[in-house]
Scaffold this motif. Structure first.
Motif, PDB file in Angstrom:
ATOM      1  N   GLU A  24      75.267  19.905  -0.716  1.00 11.49           N
ATOM      2  CA  GLU A  24      75.520  20.748  -1.884  1.00 11.49           C
ATOM      3  C   GLU A  24      76.154  22.069  -1.474  1.00 11.49           C
ATOM      4  OE1 GLU A  24      75.513  19.502  -4.683  1.00 11.49           O
ATOM      5  OE2 GLU A  24      74.350  17.702  -4.232  1.00 11.49           O
ATOM      6  N   SER A  25      75.755  22.602  -0.341  1.00 13.49           N
ATOM      7  CA  SER A  25      76.381  23.826   0.150  1.00 13.49           C
ATOM      8  C   SER A  25      77.867  23.609   0.404  1.00 13.49           C
ATOM      9  CB  SER A  25      75.692  24.272   1.443  1.00 13.49           C
ATOM     10  OG  SER A  25      76.335  25.393   2.003  1.00 13.49           O
ATOM     11  N   TRP A  26      78.199  22.478   1.007  1.00 10.83           N
ATOM     12  CA  TRP A  26      79.597  22.138   1.268  1.00 10.83           C
ATOM     13  C   TRP A  26      80.383  22.038  -0.037  1.00 10.83           C
ATOM     14  CZ3 TRP A  26      81.666  16.647   1.976  1.00 10.83           C
ATOM     15  CH2 TRP A  26      82.947  16.647   2.554  1.00 10.83           C
ATOM     16  N   THR A  27      79.756  21.514  -1.096  1.00  7.61           N
ATOM     17  CA  THR A  27      80.412  21.420  -2.391  1.00  7.61           C
ATOM     18  C   THR A  27      80.665  22.805  -2.977  1.00  7.61           C
ATOM     19  OG1 THR A  27      79.448  19.243  -2.829  1.00  7.61           O
ATOM     20  CG2 THR A  27      80.210  20.502  -4.729  1.00  7.61           C
ATOM     21  N   PHE A  28      79.678  23.686  -2.939  1.00  8.76           N
ATOM     22  CA  PHE A  28      79.894  25.061  -3.404  1.00  8.76           C
ATOM     23  C   PHE A  28      81.046  25.710  -2.637  1.00  8.76           C
ATOM     24  CE2 PHE A  28      75.576  25.096  -5.334  1.00  8.76           C
ATOM     25  CZ  PHE A  28      75.831  25.847  -6.471  1.00  8.76           C
ATOM     26  N   PHE A  29      81.070  25.535  -1.331  1.00  2.00           N
ATOM     27  CA  PHE A  29      82.106  26.148  -0.498  1.00  2.00           C
ATOM     28  C   PHE A  29      83.495  25.643  -0.880  1.00  2.00           C
ATOM     29  CE2 PHE A  29      84.694  25.438   3.394  1.00  2.00           C
ATOM     30  CZ  PHE A  29      85.043  26.752   3.652  1.00  2.00           C
ATOM     31  N   ARG A  30      83.618  24.340  -1.103  1.00  2.00           N
ATOM     32  CA  ARG A  30      84.932  23.798  -1.446  1.00  2.00           C
ATOM     33  C   ARG A  30      85.390  24.248  -2.826  1.00  2.00           C
ATOM     34  NH1 ARG A  30      84.266  17.507  -0.708  1.00  2.00           N
ATOM     35  NH2 ARG A  30      82.121  18.007  -1.330  1.00  2.00           N
ATOM     36  N   ARG A  31      84.456  24.422  -3.753  1.00  3.94           N
ATOM     37  CA  ARG A  31      84.834  24.797  -5.116  1.00  3.94           C
ATOM     38  C   ARG A  31      85.118  26.292  -5.241  1.00  3.94           C
ATOM     39  NH1 ARG A  31      80.556  23.135  -7.499  1.00  3.94           N
ATOM     40  NH2 ARG A  31      79.604  25.157  -7.944  1.00  3.94           N
ATOM     41  N   LEU A  32      84.320  27.115  -4.555  1.00  4.22           N
ATOM     42  CA  LEU A  32      84.431  28.568  -4.717  1.00  4.22           C
ATOM     43  C   LEU A  32      85.202  29.252  -3.592  1.00  4.22           C
ATOM     44  CD1 LEU A  32      80.775  29.347  -5.889  1.00  4.22           C
ATOM     45  CD2 LEU A  32      82.816  29.079  -7.304  1.00  4.22           C
ATOM     46  N   ASP A  33      85.393  28.533  -2.477  1.00  6.16           N
ATOM     47  CA  ASP A  33      86.080  29.094  -1.306  1.00  6.16           C
ATOM     48  C   ASP A  33      85.319  30.251  -0.677  1.00  6.16           C
ATOM     49  OD1 ASP A  33      88.365  27.302  -1.499  1.00  6.16           O
ATOM     50  OD2 ASP A  33      88.898  28.458  -3.282  1.00  6.16           O
ATOM     51  N   PHE A  34      84.050  30.309  -0.894  1.00  5.70           N
ATOM     52  CA  PHE A  34      83.162  31.261  -0.238  1.00  5.70           C
ATOM     53  C   PHE A  34      81.897  30.508   0.142  1.00  5.70           C
ATOM     54  CE2 PHE A  34      85.851  34.218  -2.573  1.00  5.70           C
ATOM     55  CZ  PHE A  34      86.096  35.183  -1.602  1.00  5.70           C
ATOM     56  N   PRO A  35      81.265  30.913   1.254  1.00  9.86           N
ATOM     57  CA  PRO A  35      81.490  32.081   2.090  1.00  9.86           C
ATOM     58  C   PRO A  35      82.771  31.956   2.923  1.00  9.86           C
ATOM     59  CG  PRO A  35      79.924  30.650   3.141  1.00  9.86           C
ATOM     60  CD  PRO A  35      80.189  30.050   1.793  1.00  9.86           C
ATOM     61  N   GLY A  36      83.142  33.033   3.550  1.00 13.41           N
ATOM     62  CA  GLY A  36      84.395  33.055   4.297  1.00 13.41           C
ATOM     63  C   GLY A  36      84.268  32.529   5.705  1.00 13.41           C
ATOM     64  N   ILE A  37      83.685  31.337   5.846  1.00 17.24           N
ATOM     65  CA  ILE A  37      83.568  30.733   7.169  1.00 17.24           C
ATOM     66  C   ILE A  37      84.873  30.022   7.524  1.00 17.24           C
ATOM     67  CG2 ILE A  37      81.062  30.508   7.192  1.00 17.24           C
ATOM     68  CD1 ILE A  37      81.334  27.680   6.114  1.00 17.24           C
ATOM     69  N   VAL A  38      85.130  29.885   8.810  1.00 15.57           N
ATOM     70  CA  VAL A  38      86.366  29.257   9.282  1.00 15.57           C
ATOM     71  C   VAL A  38      86.023  28.268  10.389  1.00 15.57           C
ATOM     72  CG1 VAL A  38      87.821  31.232   8.694  1.00 15.57           C
ATOM     73  CG2 VAL A  38      86.761  31.104  10.967  1.00 15.57           C
ATOM     74  N   ALA A  39      86.940  27.365  10.642  1.00 18.43           N
ATOM     75  CA  ALA A  39      86.740  26.387  11.707  1.00 18.43           C
ATOM     76  C   ALA A  39      86.715  27.087  13.053  1.00 18.43           C
ATOM     77  CB  ALA A  39      87.851  25.342  11.677  1.00 18.43           C
TER      78      ALA A  39
END
Length: 493
Positions: free
Chosen positions: A427-442
């Motif tokens: 679910e965290s991954w889904t929030f990240f993909r939809r909102l583009d936050f938090p500002g984590i990077v590869a």
């Protein structure tokens, strides 16, 4: 009697009597009885929650995608090498065969049952309707996870092994509205005045139809919010309708599967980290440092303090080996997270309130964004045992409070949802993909297959090109390539 699961493209679970050329062996009088539909339902519930909960890198790497955990020695998965252990294959197989296959079998067996002699026809029909509706809701939940994991997936032909052993892949954008339609039908079918699944066979709500209605409406909210950027009218109407009917807004209604304190039914985090005595993970510094900056009271729950301290938390370097003395150099996964009976979560109040805050910001009639955001933050804190006074004090920090925290609404919601979904990697991954936050990077150490990005989907199982090749090729072409960087239909930002 033997339960077996067919290959991952067939995705059906069946029960069959043993077979032999020996006439006595095949004598029906000696055949084991068919298991009840409710047995398959309970099994499917656990398989679904297990897949979303397990930290095994053979099955579930979503804690890595959200950069919650870092590797100590075996860092391939945190660098987005997902094929060495066939992770997409296992995720696909567990959801299709073990979850959906068992839900399908549960429905078939329940519908074949006879009415008890002393029960009225009306009551029996209502109970049957409730049972089937609850199964439908969890099948919809599972299909959403599959779509959000892979994009286009087998849907319309996915559970018909006899007629379509090689199912086509349906367009992910076309599947979502069908899931809403199925949910609406299931909700309309539920009657809170009657029973449903036997309490000890419903591992989440013990057969409580009123709670399953809340769950179904909450699931509609989850599905609809993902469509907001691509089908705003359906998203808006679905969320407003669900909100008006009632959704999960308090922890008392959370959809939890509580594990046992003993094998083999304890939480799989406990199994992997305690019973197996694995030292493969430490909390990732990017996440630990964020909570440190907020003096977050969940830190001693999420992590252990650094050895010899009471309030110092140190994470490992995400995407790299963390080989310093394991016991003394890092914080570790918190003791509460590793408890054998820690519940697995399907939907909780924090998640739904964050979504409602987002919906309010999008102009939907669901109340105040600030109110839902505050409710979400506090629901997460109190879920983990933080008292109301400390939860309020945390929320009132200028860096947390919705009125004073920096950034856009997407940033505010995205950052706090990241913290709240700590033990819910998918679910965290889904929030990240939809909102583009938090500002984590590869990480710089990521494998070339990731193209310098955090994955936004899983690649299809490695067996599909060979076994279901034509349909695989068609789907791969339709989505723009079977890559970690190919976005599912709703992820357009």
């Amino acid at each position: 009697m033997k339960k077996f699961f067919l290959s991952i493209f067939a995705v059906s679970a069946l029960v069959t009597s043993c077979a032999s050329e020996d006439d006595i062996y095949n004598d029906d009088s000696l055949k084991a009885y068919e298991a009840s539909g409710e047995y398959f339902f309970a099994n499917a519930q656990k398989e679904l929650v297990d897949q979303l909960t397990t930290p095994s890198v053979n099955l579930n790497v979503f804690r890595y995608f959200s950069q919650y955990w870092a590797a100590t020695t075996y860092r391939a998965e945190s660098r987005y090498d997902l094929t060495t252990r066939n992770i997409p294959d296992n995720h696909w197989d567990n959801l299709y065969a073990e979850a959906l296959g068992n839900f399908k079998k549960a429905k078939e067996n329940i519908l074949s049952e006879s009415k008890p002699a002393l029960m009225s026809e009306i009551e029996w029909n209502k109970i049957q309707q409730n049972r089937v509706a609850i199964i439908e809701v969890l099948m919809v939940y599972t299909y959403q996870v599959l779509v959000d994991s892979f994009g286009d997936v087998p849907y319309s032909q996915s559970l018909d092994i006899v007629n379509t052993p090689l199912p086509k892949y349906d367009d992910d954008a076309a599947i979502y509205p069908q899931l809403i339609t199925r949910l609406n039908a299931a909700i309309a079918q539920m009657d809170t005045g009657y029973g449903s699944i036997t309490p000890n066979q419903d591992l989440v709500y013990a057969g409580d139809v009123s709670k399953w209605k809340l769950f179904a409406n909450s699931l509609k909210v989850k599905i609809a919010i993902n469509m907001a950027d691509v089908n705003n009218s359906l998203a808006k109407s679905s969320i407003e309708q669900a909100y008006a009917a009632g959704v999960i807004e308090s922890n008392t209604n959370n959809a939890l599967l509580t594990y046992n304190t003993f094998a083999p039914n304890y939480n799989l985090i406990h199994e992997e980290l305690v019973q197996s005595n694995r030292n493969d993970f430490v909390p990732a510094s990017v996440f630990v440092d964020k909570l440190n900056s907020l003096s977050d009271p969940r830190r001693p729950i999420y992590f252990t303090p650094l050895n010899g301290t009471t309030n110092t938390f140190v994470g490992g370097n995400y995407g790299y080996q963390n080989l310093l003395p394991y016991n003394d150099s890092y914080s570790h996964i918190g003791d509460k997270i590793k408890e054998p009976n820690l519940p697995g979560v399907l939907i909780d109040a924090a998640e739904i309130n964050f979504i409602l805050a987002e919906a309010a910001e999008r102009g939907y009639s669901v109340g105040s964004a600030a109110t839902h955001y505050e409710s979400a933050v506090k629901a997460s804190l109190t879920f983990w045992g933080i008292n109301n006074t400390d939860a309020t004090a945390y929320y009132n920090q200028s860096s947390v409070n919705y009125g004073t925290a920096t950034g856009t609404w997407k940033e505010k919601i995205g950052n706090q949802a990241w913290i709240a979904m700590y033990n819910r990697g998918f679910e965290s991954w889904t929030f990240f993909r939809r909102l583009d936050f938090p500002g984590i990077v590869a990480p710089a150490s990521a494998y070339p297959i990731a193209e310098g990005e955090i994955p936004v989907r899983l690649t299809y199982p490695s067996t599909e090109p060979n076994i279901n090749g034509a349909n695989y090729q068609s789907a791969s072409s339709a989505i723009g390539g079977d890559k970690l960087t190919t976005k599912v239909f709703w992820d357009i930002n």
